[in-house]
Scaffold this active site. Structure first.
Site, short mmCIF file in Angstrom:
data_model
loop_
_atom_site.label_atom_id
_atom_site.label_comp_id
_atom_site.label_asym_id
_atom_site.label_seq_id
_atom_site.Cartn_x
_atom_site.Cartn_y
_atom_site.Cartn_z
N ASP A 323 0.70 -1.51 -0.06
CA ASP A 323 -0.14 -0.34 -0.13
C ASP A 323 0.83 1.48 0.02
OD1 ASP A 323 0.53 -0.95 2.33
OD2 ASP A 323 -0.72 1.24 3.36
N GLU A 324 0.37 2.27 -0.48
CA GLU A 324 0.85 3.67 -0.61
C GLU A 324 2.40 3.67 -0.28
OE1 GLU A 324 -1.94 6.11 3.16
OE2 GLU A 324 -0.30 4.75 3.31
#
Length: 834
Positions: A323-324
């Site tokens: 993620d991210e």
């Protein structure tokens, strides 16, 4: 006639027994048949445990004693004894693996599970029955229960990177999950702010990467302050926790956060990161926190780490995150660009997919399967075995299923328990304000968007507790977890058609809050509702028997504060605060007194509604007032509001003409300067619902507790155009100043009032509103009566300082005496009390 009367008496008597023995089970079982009477637990009770479940014998004995006060005699494999409790594994049962049956009769108790975990689930039900409020201590009501879970995956994640929780705390957390029939503990062991698992092939990951503070490779963050902070789990610790969880029927899925969120790695082994001249920041403001995809040696390093993970955790899955990711790093990295050129990639999502396909092969090499956050779907195909965790919303879960992946629903809007539980409480707000009722409302299977076969790929539901803001107050981790996890457990276990909030809330407050207390959980109790009307404060208790205390000076009530018993007559209702207290550890948030809404509407058709309300009785002072339009549910947000006008004695005070969507929850400012008791006030506005959709809201009109004098803000620090200094001049408590760099010794922020302000107290707050991130950690506040000569005030304490001026104040100054050791610094509007 006498015989009929006798039968009626017997029937009513049996009904009262049934009513008196409410079981209050959470999660709600599939089928319960209860009859009058109860098994009396002998003082020398015998528990016979099937050999297939004997590894849990110690846990079973200990839990039984804690719940009943009776110390059982344990035997393994024995049968056919009277007045015993038998726990049997029967693999031929026609129920799912985690299912069970439970029978309580005069001769004893039989819990039969299809598996070891099934037996443990039945045992948890038995413990809950014996501890229900309406069940006599030392007895177990006669019942026949058939029960099994709706979902095979019933999980909860705990982040131990940003805040470190020791081994015993983690074990307690796992025990609490087991008590709610949750079967997966997702252990978020690594992130930017700390690496928490011993890896023997890379010792610096813990000798360096597990610590932050002055002189460490990681800067202080998330309240860790100017001291060495951190910790990690040795491999022996990990093995101990894994065994502990298995005894309770809980599997542990470990996570390694890659390729982003890896500052703890690149700070310990800088060569792992990309070599670039550009310093780009992640969503959280971190730099140099991404693994270099173009460095071939990194895949050998990851092979070694994953090998050690696979040896420590027997569970099928390893969560490889994704993620991210700050992919901008790769755009400037020569090695990463070389891989892109070689593979013919046109964007960095393809490079991310390349990374994860290689990681999948490493994971499979060690007989494990990969799991990851929903972003890993971007850039190309993945192995159909890879499990996707849909955290950004339900639509991402639908996308995952459509691509053929087993999917876990974990949308932040419902199941992220770092979210604040009310507007006034500590916690994130980016996804939603998420209280227990909102959690319970979540439905994991979007039936209208998926075929019956596709729905089968939704393997379960999970919650997550990210720990950025769990450092204070003490035991806030427990407060944020329960009773929201109790609601999550029923979503995960119980039949969809059995879900009913009022029924759940009754079981929760009648018996289950006491069970949480008995488990030692410092949970969040439900707050009371305090309403001011006709000169009186009347409090509605959150449930029967709740203990509510109050304070009259605007402070949080304590356990020594007066007990609320009857309505309170007062004209100073704004100063009152109310709070529910359960025991020494559990309490609700303190709540202010509310006024009733000044207007409302409810429609589901295309129409224009003109509303005109006399609100004279609602307005009681000269003040700045805020009019807010609040949808009654997340779904009731259709329509726009326009032509909003406030009148005083039929004279217009102010009007707002432009349309504002109800979905935006508009809040509008009005100044009432000429208030007196004889004035008449009227509110007019128009609601236009343009579609056949639900539009329903309550309209609140609340006096601000603060003054809002004209002010000019200047600073020694360079202005960030996205977060300008004017944000500190608007008195919008949700907006804030944000710099591009950390603050340094000698920096300052100056608030200068156009006209000196008389105030009893000025609150000077730094950091992001509601969050202790990017605060001033070294500095003090100064204030001036003439704008030239300054008086030194208090130092900042956890980012905040207060001024108690003796005369009108012309200026307030934040004086910074040291770096805040974070990527940036943030400041907020002054809160100027009358």
């Amino acid at each position: 006639m006498k015989k009929k009367l006798l039968l009626i008496v017997i029937f009513l008597s049996s009904m009262s027994v049934l009513k008196a023995q409410k079981l209050d089970l959470i999660p709600r079982p599939v089928k319960v048949e209860q009859t009058s009477g109860a098994f009396v637990i002998p003082s020398l009770v015998h528990i016979s445990i099937d050999k297939k479940a004997q590894k849990s014998a110690g846990y079973i004995a200990d839990s039984f004693f804690k719940n009943t006060g009776i110390n059982p005699k344990i035997s393994i494999g024995k049968r056919n004894q009277k007045n015993t409790i038998r726990l049997v594994v029967d693999q031929k049962m026609n129920v799912p693996n985690d299912g069970y049956t439970l029978s309580v009769a005069k001769t004893g108790v039989v819990v039969k599970g299809k598996s070891h975990n099934g037996v443990l689930n039945g045992f948890q039900t038995l413990l809950q029955m014996s501890s229900a409020k309406d069940v006599k201590k030392g007895t177990i009501p006669f019942v026949k229960i058939e029960d099994y879970p709706r979902f095979e995956w019933r999980g909860m994640m705990l982040d131990v990177s940003r805040q470190f929780f020791d081994k015993e705390t983690v074990k307690n957390y796992i025990s609490w999950l087991a008590a709610h029939k949750m079967n997966i503990f997702h252990w978020h062991l690594t992130d930017d702010n700390g690496w928490r698992i011993e890896i023997k092939s890379m010792p610096d990951l813990t000798s360096k990467g597990a610590w932050r503070g002055p002189g460490e490779v990681l800067l202080p963050s998330y309240g860790s302050g100017d001291k060495r902070y951190g910790g990690f789990y040795t491999q022996e610790d990990i093995k101990e926790v894994v065994a502990f969880a298995a005894e309770r029927g809980v599997s542990i899925m470990p996570e390694i956060e890659i390729p982003g969120h890896s500052r703890a790695v690149t700070a310990s082994y800088p060569e792992i990161g990309c070599v670039t001249t550009q310093e780009t920041k992640s969503v959280q403001g971190e730099v140099k926190n991404v693994w270099c995809v173009g460095r071939e040696e990194n895949f050998e390093i990851l092979d070694g780490i994953i090998k050690e993970y696979s040896e420590l955790f027997p569970f099928d899955y390893i969560h490889i995150a994704g993620d991210e990711v700050n992919r901008a790093n790769w755009e400037h990295c020569p090695k990463c660009k070389a891989v892109m050129a070689k593979e013919g990639y046109t964007d960095t999502f393809q490079l991310q997919n390349y990374f994860f396909r290689r990681i999948e092969k490493i994971v499979e090499k060690y007989d494990k399967k990969s799991a990851g956050w929903n972003e890993i779907l971007k850039g190309g195909e993945l192995s159909p075995k890879t499990e996707i965790f849909a955290w950004q919303g339900v639509s991402y879960g639908i996308e995952s299923v459509k691509k053929g992946h087993p999917t876990i629903m974990i949308p932040g809007q419902y199941t992220y328990f770092d979210m604040a539980q009310s507007e006034e409480e500590r916690g994130h707000r980016w996804a939603a304000i998420t209280d227990t009722k909102r959690v319970y409302s979540f439905e994991p299977v979007p039936e209208n968007d998926l075929s019956v076969e596709e729905q089968k790929l939704i393997k379960g539901v999970q919650g997550a507790l990210w720990s950025e803001y769990l450092d204070v107050p003490t035991r806030f981790m427990e407060y944020q977890s329960y009773p929201r996890i109790a609601a999550l457990s029923e979503i995960a276990w119980s039949k969809k058609e059995h879900k009913n909030w009022d029924d759940f809330y009754g079981r929760l407050t009648n018996s289950h809050l006491q069970r949480l207390a008995d488990l030692g959980i410092a949970f969040r109790d439900f707050p009371p509702t305090a309403i001011y009307k006709n000169g009186k404060i009347t409090v509605r208790l959150p449930y029967e028997g709740a203990v509510v205390r109050y304070d009259t000076e605007g402070n949080e009530p304590t356990r020594q504060s007066p007990l609320y018993t009857n309505s309170i007559e007062t004209k100073e209702y704004e100063k009152y605060r109310f709070r529910t207290y359960f025991n020494e550890n559990a309490a609700s948030p303190a709540v202010k007194v509310e006024k009733l809404p000044v207007a409302n509407w409810n429609t589901s058709k295309v129409e224009t509604i003109k509303i005109s309300e006399d609100i004279t009785d609602h307005i009681d002072k000269k003040a700045i007032w805020y009019l807010s339009f609040n949808p009654v549910t997340d779904e009731a947000t259709s329509g726009v509001i326009k032509e909003i006008s406030l009148f005083e004695n039929d004279k217009l005070i102010k009007t707002y003409l432009p349309e504002r969507t109800l979905k935006s929850k508009p809040s509008l400012r009005f100044v009432i300067e000429n208030y007196n008791d004889n004035n008449k006030y009227r509110l007019d506005f128009t609601v236009e619902n343009k579609e056949v959709k639900e539009s329903a809201a309550k309209v609140d009109f609340i006096a601000s507790p603060y003054q809002e004098p004209e002010v000019k803000v200047t600073s020694s620090m360079a202005e960030n155009p996205k977060f300008p200094f004017t944000r500190l001049e608007d008195y919008n408590l949700e907006t804030y100043l944000r710099t591009d760099v950390p603050c340094e010794n000698g920096d300052w922020i100056l608030y200068t009032f156009t006209t000196p302000v008389i105030s009893s107290k000025i609150e000077v707050l730094t950091g992001i509103p509601h969050h202790p991130r990017f605060i001033v950690s070294d500095g003090h506040v100064e204030y001036s009566y003439n704008g030239v000569d300054f008086i030194k005030g208090d130092p900042f304490d956890y980012g905040n300082a207060f001024i108690y001026p003796k005369q009108a104040v012309k200026a307030v100054k934040i004086v910074i005496t040291g770096t805040n050791n974070e990527p940036i610094m943030a400041g907020q509007d002054l809160r100027i009390n009358p």
